[in-house]
Design an enzyme around this catalytic site. Structure first.
Site, PDB file in Angstrom:
ATOM      1  N   ARG A 150     -11.024   2.583  -9.218  1.00  0.00           N
ATOM      2  CA  ARG A 150     -10.334   2.950  -8.968  1.00  0.00           C
ATOM      3  C   ARG A 150     -10.234   4.191 -11.160  1.00  0.00           C
ATOM      4  O   ARG A 150     -11.087   2.964 -11.897  1.00  0.00           O
ATOM      5  CB  ARG A 150      -8.379   3.101  -9.154  1.00  0.00           C
ATOM      6  CG  ARG A 150      -8.810   2.309  -7.454  1.00  0.00           C
ATOM      7  CD  ARG A 150      -7.108   2.492  -7.314  1.00  0.00           C
ATOM      8  NE  ARG A 150      -6.925   2.235  -5.678  1.00  0.00           N
ATOM      9  CZ  ARG A 150      -5.680   1.868  -5.415  1.00  0.00           C
ATOM     10  NH1 ARG A 150      -4.021   2.426  -5.919  1.00  0.00           N
ATOM     11  NH2 ARG A 150      -5.687   1.824  -5.173  1.00  0.00           N
ATOM     12  N   ASP A 169       0.856  -1.117   0.289  1.00  0.00           N
ATOM     13  CA  ASP A 169       0.441  -0.433   0.391  1.00  0.00           C
ATOM     14  C   ASP A 169       1.193   1.299  -0.651  1.00  0.00           C
ATOM     15  O   ASP A 169       1.954   1.290   0.022  1.00  0.00           O
ATOM     16  CB  ASP A 169      -0.958  -0.226   1.562  1.00  0.00           C
ATOM     17  CG  ASP A 169      -2.101   1.008   1.198  1.00  0.00           C
ATOM     18  OD1 ASP A 169      -2.102   1.266   0.018  1.00  0.00           O
ATOM     19  OD2 ASP A 169      -2.736   1.236   2.282  1.00  0.00           O
ATOM     20  N   GLY A 170       0.325   2.582  -0.648  1.00  0.00           N
ATOM     21  CA  GLY A 170       1.096   3.394  -0.633  1.00  0.00           C
ATOM     22  C   GLY A 170       1.484   3.891  -1.557  1.00  0.00           C
ATOM     23  O   GLY A 170       2.324   4.887  -2.067  1.00  0.00           O
ATOM     24  N   SER A 216      -7.163  -5.753  -5.914  1.00  0.00           N
ATOM     25  CA  SER A 216      -8.713  -6.558  -5.162  1.00  0.00           C
ATOM     26  C   SER A 216      -9.569  -6.015  -6.547  1.00  0.00           C
ATOM     27  O   SER A 216      -9.753  -5.559  -6.941  1.00  0.00           O
ATOM     28  CB  SER A 216      -8.420  -5.663  -4.253  1.00  0.00           C
ATOM     29  OG  SER A 216      -9.263  -4.027  -4.338  1.00  0.00           O
ATOM     30  N   ARG A 254       0.629   7.619  -2.491  1.00  0.00           N
ATOM     31  CA  ARG A 254       0.518   8.495  -1.600  1.00  0.00           C
ATOM     32  C   ARG A 254       1.966   9.066  -1.577  1.00  0.00           C
ATOM     33  O   ARG A 254       2.730   9.678  -1.638  1.00  0.00           O
ATOM     34  CB  ARG A 254       0.625   8.133  -0.540  1.00  0.00           C
ATOM     35  CG  ARG A 254      -1.248   8.959   0.109  1.00  0.00           C
ATOM     36  CD  ARG A 254      -1.659   7.501   1.575  1.00  0.00           C
ATOM     37  NE  ARG A 254      -1.397   6.556   0.459  1.00  0.00           N
ATOM     38  CZ  ARG A 254      -1.317   5.630   2.431  1.00  0.00           C
ATOM     39  NH1 ARG A 254      -1.399   5.849   3.080  1.00  0.00           N
ATOM     40  NH2 ARG A 254      -1.888   4.713   1.467  1.00  0.00           N
ATOM     41  N   GLU A 259     -12.049  -4.616  -5.548  1.00  0.00           N
ATOM     42  CA  GLU A 259     -12.703  -3.200  -5.380  1.00  0.00           C
ATOM     43  C   GLU A 259     -11.833  -2.413  -6.036  1.00  0.00           C
ATOM     44  O   GLU A 259     -12.049  -0.988  -6.500  1.00  0.00           O
ATOM     45  CB  GLU A 259     -12.475  -2.703  -3.309  1.00  0.00           C
ATOM     46  CG  GLU A 259     -13.714  -3.262  -2.689  1.00  0.00           C
ATOM     47  CD  GLU A 259     -13.673  -5.125  -2.150  1.00  0.00           C
ATOM     48  OE1 GLU A 259     -12.006  -5.361  -2.806  1.00  0.00           O
ATOM     49  OE2 GLU A 259     -14.052  -5.408  -2.375  1.00  0.00           O
ATOM     50  N   ASN A 260     -10.382  -2.525  -6.445  1.00  0.00           N
ATOM     51  CA  ASN A 260      -9.518  -1.847  -7.344  1.00  0.00           C
ATOM     52  C   ASN A 260     -10.229  -1.305  -8.917  1.00  0.00           C
ATOM     53  O   ASN A 260      -9.489  -0.805  -9.297  1.00  0.00           O
ATOM     54  CB  ASN A 260      -8.167  -2.316  -6.785  1.00  0.00           C
ATOM     55  CG  ASN A 260      -7.388  -2.231  -6.350  1.00  0.00           C
ATOM     56  OD1 ASN A 260      -6.885  -2.211  -6.041  1.00  0.00           O
ATOM     57  ND2 ASN A 260      -7.503  -1.497  -5.136  1.00  0.00           N
ATOM     58  N   HIS A 287       3.056   3.044  -8.932  1.00  0.00           N
ATOM     59  CA  HIS A 287       2.948   1.462  -9.326  1.00  0.00           C
ATOM     60  C   HIS A 287       4.089   1.457 -10.057  1.00  0.00           C
ATOM     61  O   HIS A 287       4.640  -0.053  -9.709  1.00  0.00           O
ATOM     62  CB  HIS A 287       1.895   1.514  -9.950  1.00  0.00           C
ATOM     63  CG  HIS A 287       0.353   1.805  -9.448  1.00  0.00           C
ATOM     64  ND1 HIS A 287      -0.288   1.480  -7.757  1.00  0.00           N
ATOM     65  CD2 HIS A 287      -0.621   2.645  -9.209  1.00  0.00           C
ATOM     66  CE1 HIS A 287      -0.558   2.273  -7.745  1.00  0.00           C
ATOM     67  NE2 HIS A 287      -1.640   2.804  -8.797  1.00  0.00           N
TER      68      HIS A 287
END
Ligand code: FPP
Length: 248
Positions: free
Chosen positions: A73, A22-23, A67, A26, A69-70, A39
């Site tokens: 995006r 993760d991250g 995921s 950011r 859920e991704n 990425h």
């Protein structure tokens, strides 16, 4: 050789380490760059973590790469992640073979874009005889989906009369999970300072040690991986028992 690496007790290694990477976004923002740049730099951390894990003798490394859920995006980012997956798999196959690493995947991979699916299957096929470590990519994966699918498969077997509902036990669920061929991870790492599990391996981490680091994924490297292993080794795993029962 790394000082940290020398501190690792080879006799008490986790067999399976799972990572929530993760991250990336950011990290990119911090450097004034688009999310995709994060990425792309995350791929180097995937490489370093896989190498470090294989070198010290971890048997299974599972990385949460995408995921279910991704998909929500922005389309541009989803497309970039999928192309990155294809490019990385194609480029890294030789490195995986050089390091004797077997590639596998968990998740609803048939629903990946055709190109990603094909390069993933090629990677799996071309590394299937490797035996030092298994690198598992969680792609289009979510734990609730996996458990729901297991429930569906189990219900079908009940309907066919293969299983009596009275005799259902944990093993009947485990054998129908995507991870049925792996031991549960003893250690779960999440980067970027977020203290969440985000629908990852919910069943499998029942007794896992959790390790959270503030480092963003592109900052995670071999040394950071060793730190996580050393931290894991400093803990006492009790599985519901008391300290005295473990020491005797
Ligand atoms: C999380 O950062 C990262 C991802 C959703 C993707 C992980 C992908 C890679 C590291 C590259 C490709 C991987 C392979 C195995 C080829 P985020 O975007 O959620 O970051 P944020 O929380 O800062 O927004």
């Amino acid at each position: 050789m790394s000082k940290l690496k020398e501190l690792i007790d080879k006799e008490r290694l986790p067999r399976h380490v799972a990572v929530i990477m993760d991250g990336n976004g950011r990290w990119a923002k911090k450097h004034g760059r688009p999310r995709v740049f994060g990425h792309k730099n995350g791929v180097q951390s995937v490489r370093e973590t896989s190498e470090a894990a294989a070198e010290i003798g971890i048997e299974y490394l599972t990385l949460y790469a995408f995921s279910r859920e991704n998909w929500k995006r922005p389309k541009l980012e989803v497309n970039a992640l999928m192309s990155l997956l294809v490019d990385t798999l194609r480029k890294e196959i030789n490195t995986l073979n050089d390091n004797n690493i077997k590639l596998e995947a968990i998740g609803d991979i048939k629903k990946l874009p055709a190109k990603s699916y094909t390069s993933l299957m090629e990677g799996i096929e071309n590394t299937k005889n490797n035996s030092r470590m298994t690198l598992v990519l969680a792609l289009n994966y979510s734990s609730r989906w996996e458990i729901t699918e297991a429930a569906r498969k189990l219900s079908e077997d009940v309907k066919k009369g293969i299983i009596d509902p009275q005799n259902i036990e944990e093993g009947n669920i485990i054998s129908r999970l995507e991870t049925n061929r792996y031991p549960d991870p003893e250690l779960l790492i999440r980067t970027s300072g977020e203290l969440r599990i985000s629908n990852f391996l919910l069943w499998q981490i029942a007794y896992s040690e959790l390790y959270f680091t503030e480092k963003y994924w592109p900052e995670f490297n071999k040394e950071e991986f060793y730190k996580a292993i050393i931290d894991y080794q400093s803990r006492e795993r009790r599985f519901g028992l008391i300290s005295e029962q473990i020491k005797t």
